[in-house]
Design a protein around this motif. Structure first.
Motif, PDB file in Angstrom:
ATOM      1  N   LEU A  47      24.106  47.936  37.434  1.00  0.00           N
ATOM      2  CA  LEU A  47      24.661  47.972  36.074  1.00  0.00           C
ATOM      3  C   LEU A  47      25.805  46.977  35.950  1.00  0.00           C
ATOM      4  N   GLY A  48      26.730  47.003  36.918  1.00  0.00           N
ATOM      5  CA  GLY A  48      27.866  46.095  36.864  1.00  0.00           C
ATOM      6  C   GLY A  48      27.431  44.646  36.839  1.00  0.00           C
ATOM      7  N   TYR A  49      26.456  44.308  37.681  1.00  0.00           N
ATOM      8  CA  TYR A  49      25.969  42.923  37.734  1.00  0.00           C
ATOM      9  C   TYR A  49      25.391  42.508  36.381  1.00  0.00           C
ATOM     10  N   ASP A  50      24.623  43.421  35.767  1.00  0.00           N
ATOM     11  CA  ASP A  50      24.025  43.091  34.466  1.00  0.00           C
ATOM     12  C   ASP A  50      25.096  42.857  33.408  1.00  0.00           C
ATOM     13  N   ILE A  51      26.130  43.726  33.389  1.00  0.00           N
ATOM     14  CA  ILE A  51      27.217  43.558  32.411  1.00  0.00           C
ATOM     15  C   ILE A  51      27.914  42.217  32.619  1.00  0.00           C
ATOM     16  N   GLY A  52      28.264  41.915  33.882  1.00  0.00           N
ATOM     17  CA  GLY A  52      28.996  40.687  34.168  1.00  0.00           C
ATOM     18  C   GLY A  52      28.171  39.446  33.925  1.00  0.00           C
ATOM     19  N   VAL A  53      26.918  39.453  34.404  1.00  0.00           N
ATOM     20  CA  VAL A  53      26.106  38.236  34.336  1.00  0.00           C
ATOM     21  C   VAL A  53      25.661  37.944  32.900  1.00  0.00           C
ATOM     22  N   MET A  54      25.442  39.000  32.103  1.00  0.00           N
ATOM     23  CA  MET A  54      24.980  38.781  30.727  1.00  0.00           C
ATOM     24  C   MET A  54      26.048  38.111  29.869  1.00  0.00           C
ATOM     25  N   SER A  55      27.327  38.363  30.192  1.00  0.00           N
ATOM     26  CA  SER A  55      28.406  37.742  29.396  1.00  0.00           C
ATOM     27  C   SER A  55      28.330  36.221  29.462  1.00  0.00           C
ATOM     28  N   GLY A  56      27.902  35.673  30.598  1.00  0.00           N
ATOM     29  CA  GLY A  56      27.756  34.224  30.720  1.00  0.00           C
ATOM     30  C   GLY A  56      26.352  33.757  30.387  1.00  0.00           C
ATOM     31  N   ALA A  57      25.337  34.538  30.810  1.00  0.00           N
ATOM     32  CA  ALA A  57      23.948  34.131  30.598  1.00  0.00           C
ATOM     33  C   ALA A  57      23.623  33.993  29.118  1.00  0.00           C
ATOM     34  N   VAL A  58      24.220  34.849  28.276  1.00  0.00           N
ATOM     35  CA  VAL A  58      23.889  34.823  26.850  1.00  0.00           C
ATOM     36  C   VAL A  58      24.300  33.502  26.195  1.00  0.00           C
ATOM     37  N   LEU A  59      25.304  32.820  26.760  1.00  0.00           N
ATOM     38  CA  LEU A  59      25.698  31.506  26.233  1.00  0.00           C
ATOM     39  C   LEU A  59      24.548  30.510  26.344  1.00  0.00           C
ATOM     40  N   TYR A  60      23.810  30.586  27.460  1.00  0.00           N
ATOM     41  CA  TYR A  60      22.707  29.651  27.708  1.00  0.00           C
ATOM     42  C   TYR A  60      21.411  30.146  27.075  1.00  0.00           C
ATOM     43  N   ILE A  61      21.248  31.469  26.953  1.00  0.00           N
ATOM     44  CA  ILE A  61      20.064  32.021  26.276  1.00  0.00           C
ATOM     45  C   ILE A  61      20.075  31.601  24.813  1.00  0.00           C
ATOM     46  N   LYS A  62      21.258  31.613  24.188  1.00  0.00           N
ATOM     47  CA  LYS A  62      21.379  31.189  22.782  1.00  0.00           C
ATOM     48  C   LYS A  62      20.912  29.748  22.609  1.00  0.00           C
ATOM     49  N   ASP A  63      21.287  28.879  23.555  1.00  0.00           N
ATOM     50  CA  ASP A  63      20.883  27.467  23.471  1.00  0.00           C
ATOM     51  C   ASP A  63      19.397  27.286  23.759  1.00  0.00           C
ATOM     52  N   ASN A  64      18.899  27.999  24.785  1.00  0.00           N
ATOM     53  CA  ASN A  64      17.528  27.783  25.249  1.00  0.00           C
ATOM     54  C   ASN A  64      16.487  28.441  24.339  1.00  0.00           C
ATOM     55  N   LEU A  65      16.731  29.680  23.912  1.00  0.00           N
ATOM     56  CA  LEU A  65      15.759  30.406  23.089  1.00  0.00           C
ATOM     57  C   LEU A  65      16.099  30.371  21.601  1.00  0.00           C
ATOM     58  N   LYS A  66      17.225  29.739  21.263  1.00  0.00           N
ATOM     59  CA  LYS A  66      17.646  29.571  19.853  1.00  0.00           C
ATOM     60  C   LYS A  66      17.723  30.910  19.114  1.00  0.00           C
ATOM     61  N   ILE A  67      18.488  31.852  19.685  1.00  0.00           N
ATOM     62  CA  ILE A  67      18.616  33.161  19.042  1.00  0.00           C
ATOM     63  C   ILE A  67      19.872  33.205  18.168  1.00  0.00           C
ATOM     64  N   SER A  68      19.857  34.074  17.162  1.00  0.00           N
ATOM     65  CA  SER A  68      20.980  34.198  16.234  1.00  0.00           C
ATOM     66  C   SER A  68      22.049  35.135  16.818  1.00  0.00           C
ATOM     67  N   SER A  69      23.196  35.239  16.127  1.00  0.00           N
ATOM     68  CA  SER A  69      24.267  36.134  16.574  1.00  0.00           C
ATOM     69  C   SER A  69      23.825  37.594  16.549  1.00  0.00           C
ATOM     70  N   ILE A  70      22.988  37.954  15.534  1.00  0.00           N
ATOM     71  CA  ILE A  70      22.498  39.345  15.449  1.00  0.00           C
ATOM     72  C   ILE A  70      21.565  39.633  16.623  1.00  0.00           C
ATOM     73  N   GLU A  71      20.681  38.665  16.943  1.00  0.00           N
ATOM     74  CA  GLU A  71      19.779  38.834  18.096  1.00  0.00           C
ATOM     75  C   GLU A  71      20.578  38.910  19.395  1.00  0.00           C
ATOM     76  N   GLU A  72      21.688  38.164  19.455  1.00  0.00           N
ATOM     77  CA  GLU A  72      22.562  38.223  20.629  1.00  0.00           C
ATOM     78  C   GLU A  72      23.146  39.627  20.786  1.00  0.00           C
ATOM     79  N   GLU A  73      23.612  40.219  19.691  1.00  0.00           N
ATOM     80  CA  GLU A  73      24.159  41.578  19.740  1.00  0.00           C
ATOM     81  C   GLU A  73      23.098  42.594  20.146  1.00  0.00           C
ATOM     82  N   ILE A  74      21.876  42.426  19.600  1.00  0.00           N
ATOM     83  CA  ILE A  74      20.781  43.340  19.948  1.00  0.00           C
ATOM     84  C   ILE A  74      20.436  43.213  21.435  1.00  0.00           C
TER      85      ILE A  74
END
Length: 499
Positions: A47-74
């Motif tokens: 759980l801890g790893y997922d919380i920590g890693v997602m905070s940084g991974a989501v920056l690159y997921i937004k660029d790569n998969l072109k997701i919106s801020s709402i999709e990021e929150e979901i």
């Protein structure tokens, strides 16, 4: 006369020395129970790893998969919402197949989710992996503290039951470190490695947990008294202590009047109502503090504060992770010495001041074009202070308290209900944090969270009793009023006289 006085003095000194030796012996940490608690708690790394890693991974997921801020929150919040399924089901599951196999089930479920997220070709597949991983997290959050509490002697239960939170923080720190390590790779590869890497520890944890014994309290519930006694002998300092613990557990099981567990929880007696208020309240405020959201969205907060470099954003989160992990270790070490209430009140009041400071710094930066260094430094220090005070109080103590205050017959389902509230509030906060912050600004959001922590401090002062040093079987009487306690004493006296 003098001779008698000297003899009496010598006897008193001997008694003092013997009592000191007994205290020193009783304060030792049982190595077998420590090993069991560590093995059970390693599941929380996921759980801890997922919380920590997602905070940084989501920056690159937004660029790569072109997701919106709402999709990021979901994407971020869905793990917490879906963990509701696992945490709610974990009570029945752990009573059915045992505490140990429930931990194995949790690790396997998270393994499948991590592989799906790491290999996801699209946002829907990524979300499917997130949902499955969330169910595994829900199982883990309930069962690791419950198992640790049930296998621990009373004098070291606070330390051993806080280990899941220690490992959550270790996982968060590892997530930050791997974010930083993979941040230089191409955006279509780095986030997949960040998320998929969690599959490796999941396999190791599932194999390791198979080597630990089952909870002695679960074994007694299933009538396997001989096995329970063998486990208690290994987790106690002496056979006399093991026998005393076994007698207390056996009595607690025999006192059950046969009512359905959920029927008893939904129509509680006065003492049980107080237990439910305390357990649900501490889990509610743990997540209403916004700690998970602050950890998830720290890069967004610091970006608005003026830190623009991606590597710089990830680097700041590493500093925060080190502070968070260091202070949870401090809390774990002193929890059985100072007690639950003092550290909890210190933690929530410290969070209230830290969040107010973060609100001031963020508000100033939002209205300033120059972004002065002192204001950025204030925000960084305030975030580190906030997560540190969380690690002293709400972080570890929520799991300890939720797993120890319920009676044995209700422990699994009661803890599952409390953790379900925890996960629901965490999901709601994580999935609305950015949206609300855009409406009232980050500064306004932090002022709201500061007010919630003031309310939490008042609630804990009036509704939570101290449980330090009490056996799990003794804790129930702490929630009884004078009339209930008198009835309890009369019943015990009657049973003693009949015996």
């Amino acid at each position: 006369m003098e001779e008698n006085g000297a003899t009496r003095s010598s006897m008193e000194e001997t008694t003092v020395l013997e009592s000191q030796q007994l205290h020193n012996t009783s304060s030792r940490l049982n190595k077998y129970s420590l090993a069991c608690a560590i093995l059970a708690s390693t599941n929380s790394i996921l759980l801890g790893y997922d919380i920590g890693v997602m905070s940084g991974a989501v920056l690159y997921i937004k660029d790569n998969l072109k997701i919106s801020s709402i999709e990021e929150e979901i994407l971020v919040g869905s793990l917490n919402v879906c963990s509701l399924i696992g945490s709610f089901a974990s009570g029945k599951t752990s009573d059915w197949i045992g505490r140990r196999y429930t931990i194995v089930l949790s690790a396997i479920t998270f393994l499948i989710g991590a592989l799906l997220m790491g290999l996801a070709p699209s946002f829907p597949i990524l979300m499917a992996g997130r949902v499955i991983a969330g169910i595994g997290v829900g199982y883990s959050l309930m069962i690791a503290p419950v198992y640790s509490a049930e296998v621990s002697p009373a004098r070291t239960r606070g330390f051993l039951t806080s280990l899941p939170e220690v490992f959550i923080n270790v996982g968060i720190l590892l997530g930050y470190i791997f974010n930083y390590a993979f941040s230089s790779l191409p955006p279509h590869i780095n986030w997949r490695l960040m998320l998929g890497l969690a599959a490796l520890p999941a396999v190791a944890i599932a194999l390791g947990v198979m080597r630990m014994p089952e909870s002695p309290r679960w074994l007694v519930m299933k009538g396997r008294i001989g096995e329970a006694k063998r486990v208690l002998i290994k987790t106690s300092e002496s056979e006399e202590e093991a026998k005393q613990r076994l007698d207390e557990i056996t009595k607690a099981v025999s006192d059950w009047d046969g009512k359905g567990v959920w029927k008893e929880i939904l129509r509680p007696s006065k003492p049980l109502r107080r237990i439910l208020i305390a357990a649900v309240g501490i889990n509610f405020f743990m997540q209403a503090s916004g700690n998970d959201a602050v950890v998830y969205y720290t890069p967004e907060v610091f970006k608005s504060a003026g830190i623009r470099s991606r590597k710089g954003l990830v680097g700041v989160t590493v500093i925060m992770g080190i502070a968070k992990t260091s202070f949870v270790l401090v809390s774990a070490i002193f929890l059985d010495h100072y007690g639950r209430r003092p550290l909890l009140l210190l933690g929530t009041s410290g969070m209230a001041f830290s969040l107010a400071g973060l609100g001031l710094g963020s508000t100033f930066l939002e209205h300033s074009h120059k972004k002065p260094l002192w204001a950025i430094s204030l925000c960084v220090l305030a975030v580190c202070a906030d997560v540190s005070f969380f690690s002293i109080g709400l972080g570890p103590i929520t799991w300890v308290y939720s797993s120890e205050i319920f009676p044995l017959r209700l422990r699994a389902q009661g803890a599952a209900l409390a953790v379900s509230v925890n996960r629901l509030v965490s999901g709601v906060v994580s999935m609305t944090f950015l949206t609300i912050s855009k409406k009232i600004t980050f500064g306004g959001m932090f002022f709201v969270l500061s007010g919630i922590m003031v309310t939490a401090t008042i609630f804990f002062y009036f509704f939570l009793v101290e449980t330090k040093g009490k056996s799990l079987e003794e804790i129930g009487s702490l929630f009884e009023d004078n009339e209930d306690q008198n009835k309890h004493k009369v019943r015990e006296m009657r049973e003693t006289s009949e015996t």
